[in-house]
Design a protein around this motif. Structure first.
Motif, PDB file in Angstrom:
ATOM      1  N   CYS A  55       0.858  -1.180   0.000  1.00  0.00           N
ATOM      2  CA  CYS A  55       0.000   0.000   0.000  1.00  0.00           C
ATOM      3  C   CYS A  55       0.898   1.235   0.000  1.00  0.00           C
ATOM      4  N   PRO A  56       0.388   2.368  -0.502  1.00  0.00           N
ATOM      5  CA  PRO A  56       1.159   3.608  -0.408  1.00  0.00           C
ATOM      6  C   PRO A  56       1.471   3.917   1.064  1.00  0.00           C
ATOM      7  N   CYS A  68      -6.450   0.041  -0.338  1.00  0.00           N
ATOM      8  CA  CYS A  68      -5.588   0.618   0.670  1.00  0.00           C
ATOM      9  C   CYS A  68      -6.279   1.872   1.184  1.00  0.00           C
ATOM     10  N   CYS A 126     -10.267   3.486  -6.476  1.00  0.00           N
ATOM     11  CA  CYS A 126      -9.645   4.213  -5.378  1.00  0.00           C
ATOM     12  C   CYS A 126     -10.698   4.469  -4.313  1.00  0.00           C
ATOM     13  N   CYS A 138      -0.291   4.936  -6.836  1.00  0.00           N
ATOM     14  CA  CYS A 138      -1.159   4.946  -5.664  1.00  0.00           C
ATOM     15  C   CYS A 138      -2.349   5.850  -5.891  1.00  0.00           C
ATOM     16  N   GLN A 140      -4.298   8.921  -4.383  1.00  0.00           N
ATOM     17  CA  GLN A 140      -3.978  10.010  -3.442  1.00  0.00           C
ATOM     18  C   GLN A 140      -5.004  11.125  -3.551  1.00  0.00           C
TER      19      GLN A 140
END
Length: 140
Positions: A55-56, A68, A126, A138, A140
């Motif tokens: 995961c980030p 995540c 996401c 990732c 974000q």
């Protein structure tokens, strides 16, 4: 002589530890699974093969959303969908054909991305409010 024995011993230990993770997906369906030994990583199973994914930074893997997420965020409701492998032949199903394993931005929807594993295409979402960034691999 001792150096050779020590190196061989370390190789045996490393191979033994690695074989546990590499055997994880045997008999499991394709998809993502929590790594109970490390919440910052998870397993992706594809065709019986095991891929350890991270995961980030600062995020943990939640099986409930198959994503995540921030550790302080409550688990999402049951309306969150898990990633799906496309089953009918089409542009999405063919996306990973000839590509290396990894994650790729979805130009049509920045809050989703394609995850390629062993030639299979998975559409990943996401967490709400985040968008996929190719530069960090990732959301974000």
């Amino acid at each position: 002589m001792c150096r050779l024995i020590l190196t061989a011993g370390l190789c045996l230990i490393i191979a033994t530890l690695a074989s546990g993770a590499s055997q994880f997906c045997i008999g499991k369906s394709n998809g993502d699974y929590a790594n109970v030994n490390n919440p910052n990583s998870y397993y992706t199973c594809s065709g019986g093969l095991t891929y350890v994914r991270s995961c980030p930074s600062g995020l943990i893997f939640r099986q409930s959303c198959n994503c995540c997420d921030w550790p302080t965020t409550p688990s999402p409701t049951t309306t969150t969908k898990a990633p799906t492998k496309t089953t009918s032949a089409g542009p999405i199903d063919q996306f990973c054909k000839g590509r290396l394993d990894g994650d790729y931005a979805n130009p049509k929807n920045p809050s989703t991305f394609y995850s390629c594993s062993n030639g299979f295409t998975y559409l990943m979402k996401c967490q709400t409010g985040l968008v996929f960034s190719q530069s960090c691999d990732c959301c974000q």
